[in-house]
Write a protein that holds these residues in place. Sequence first.
Motif, PDB file in Angstrom:
ATOM      1  N   GLN A 164      -7.257  34.666  45.122  1.00 14.31           N
ATOM      2  CA  GLN A 164      -6.955  33.607  46.091  1.00 14.31           C
ATOM      3  C   GLN A 164      -6.483  32.307  45.437  1.00 14.31           C
ATOM      4  O   GLN A 164      -5.931  31.431  46.103  1.00 14.31           O
ATOM      5  CB  GLN A 164      -8.188  33.312  46.942  1.00 14.31           C
ATOM      6  CG  GLN A 164      -8.642  34.479  47.788  1.00 14.31           C
ATOM      7  CD  GLN A 164      -9.935  34.167  48.512  1.00 14.31           C
ATOM      8  OE1 GLN A 164     -10.080  33.106  49.115  1.00 14.31           O
ATOM      9  NE2 GLN A 164     -10.884  35.081  48.443  1.00 14.31           N
TER      10      GLN A 164
ATOM     11  N   GLU B 281     -13.821  27.789  50.129  1.00 15.72           N
ATOM     12  CA  GLU B 281     -13.677  29.032  49.376  1.00 15.72           C
ATOM     13  C   GLU B 281     -12.255  29.134  48.835  1.00 15.72           C
ATOM     14  O   GLU B 281     -11.345  28.552  49.384  1.00 15.72           O
ATOM     15  CB  GLU B 281     -13.992  30.236  50.285  1.00 15.72           C
ATOM     16  CG  GLU B 281     -15.445  30.332  50.691  1.00 15.72           C
ATOM     17  CD  GLU B 281     -16.411  30.585  49.541  1.00 15.72           C
ATOM     18  OE1 GLU B 281     -15.968  30.901  48.413  1.00 15.72           O
ATOM     19  OE2 GLU B 281     -17.612  30.452  49.764  1.00 15.72           O
ATOM     20  N   PRO B 282     -12.062  29.816  47.738  1.00 14.56           N
ATOM     21  CA  PRO B 282     -13.008  30.631  46.997  1.00 14.56           C
ATOM     22  C   PRO B 282     -13.826  29.848  45.968  1.00 14.56           C
ATOM     23  O   PRO B 282     -14.698  30.398  45.304  1.00 14.56           O
ATOM     24  CB  PRO B 282     -12.111  31.634  46.286  1.00 14.56           C
ATOM     25  CG  PRO B 282     -10.877  30.834  45.969  1.00 14.56           C
ATOM     26  CD  PRO B 282     -10.701  29.932  47.178  1.00 14.56           C
TER      27      PRO B 282
ATOM     28  N   PRO C  33      -5.883  26.620  46.287  1.00 15.65           N
ATOM     29  CA  PRO C  33      -6.770  26.090  47.326  1.00 15.65           C
ATOM     30  C   PRO C  33      -7.566  24.876  46.861  1.00 15.65           C
ATOM     31  O   PRO C  33      -7.823  24.705  45.674  1.00 15.65           O
ATOM     32  CB  PRO C  33      -7.702  27.271  47.609  1.00 15.65           C
ATOM     33  CG  PRO C  33      -7.760  27.999  46.306  1.00 15.65           C
ATOM     34  CD  PRO C  33      -6.367  27.880  45.739  1.00 15.65           C
TER      35      PRO C  33
ATOM     36  N   SER D  89      -4.043  31.707  43.471  1.00 19.25           N
ATOM     37  CA  SER D  89      -2.593  31.518  43.341  1.00 19.25           C
ATOM     38  C   SER D  89      -2.025  30.626  44.438  1.00 19.25           C
ATOM     39  O   SER D  89      -0.943  30.062  44.283  1.00 19.25           O
ATOM     40  CB  SER D  89      -1.872  32.864  43.318  1.00 19.25           C
ATOM     41  OG  SER D  89      -2.081  33.542  44.541  1.00 19.25           O
ATOM     42  N   SER D  90      -2.756  30.450  45.540  1.00 22.40           N
ATOM     43  CA  SER D  90      -2.293  29.551  46.598  1.00 22.40           C
ATOM     44  C   SER D  90      -2.766  28.114  46.373  1.00 22.40           C
ATOM     45  O   SER D  90      -2.547  27.250  47.215  1.00 22.40           O
ATOM     46  CB  SER D  90      -2.773  30.053  47.967  1.00 22.40           C
ATOM     47  OG  SER D  90      -4.184  29.971  48.055  1.00 22.40           O
TER      48      SER D  90
ATOM     49  N   ALA E 266     -11.450  39.477  43.718  1.00 21.90           N
ATOM     50  CA  ALA E 266     -10.925  39.092  45.032  1.00 21.90           C
ATOM     51  C   ALA E 266     -10.915  37.573  45.195  1.00 21.90           C
ATOM     52  O   ALA E 266      -9.987  37.012  45.801  1.00 21.90           O
ATOM     53  CB  ALA E 266     -11.743  39.743  46.139  1.00 21.90           C
ATOM     54  N   LEU E 267     -11.917  36.904  44.648  1.00 22.65           N
ATOM     55  CA  LEU E 267     -11.954  35.440  44.712  1.00 22.65           C
ATOM     56  C   LEU E 267     -10.875  34.824  43.834  1.00 22.65           C
ATOM     57  O   LEU E 267     -10.186  33.885  44.237  1.00 22.65           O
ATOM     58  CB  LEU E 267     -13.337  34.935  44.290  1.00 22.65           C
ATOM     59  CG  LEU E 267     -14.505  35.347  45.187  1.00 22.65           C
ATOM     60  CD1 LEU E 267     -15.832  35.017  44.518  1.00 22.65           C
ATOM     61  CD2 LEU E 267     -14.401  34.682  46.547  1.00 22.65           C
TER      62      LEU E 267
END
Length: 170
Positions: free
Chosen positions: A28, A40-41, A33, A30-31, A24-25
């Motif tokens: 994330q 996070e992540p 961050p 692909s955006s 799940a982390l």
Amino acid sequence: MLSLTSERWSELQHAYGSAVDIPALLAQLSSLPSSEGTAEPWFSLWSALAHQGDVYSASFAAVPHVVAALAIAPAEADSSFLQFPAWVEICRAKGGIEVPEDLSEAYFSSLVRLPSLAALALASQRERGVVACALSATAAAQGQHAIAEAVLEMAEPETAGKFLQWYFDR
């Protein structure tokens, strides 16, 4: 690379136990961050997968996902997209840790991609952290683990300056 929906994640380990939370982390990333502060992540990924210089079976499964996310837009990616795989490889080599056989091909193939992705990242970013992480990732991918670690340690101008002063004074 290990699918994010694979049951294998529940068998892999990180600093706090089962790596069932890692997919799940990773999803994330692909955006693209930021990793600034406790964002996070990244904060959770670093804490679980590269905890105080220790790496785990899940660390090796995660690196190909980090590199794949970096490949989406290397010129826009945060420095952690380069630093994380470099640090995992540095710690793996220092600790003499074997990559699980089923994760080995994807892990080492992702490291091979780092130098070209680092070059693309540097095409538009010249921020000190990105430069140091790109150089470190390139060195780690080439098996030059001591150089990779030294570059990360010298990312701060004060540290690099002190090293150069020591080097020339000796």
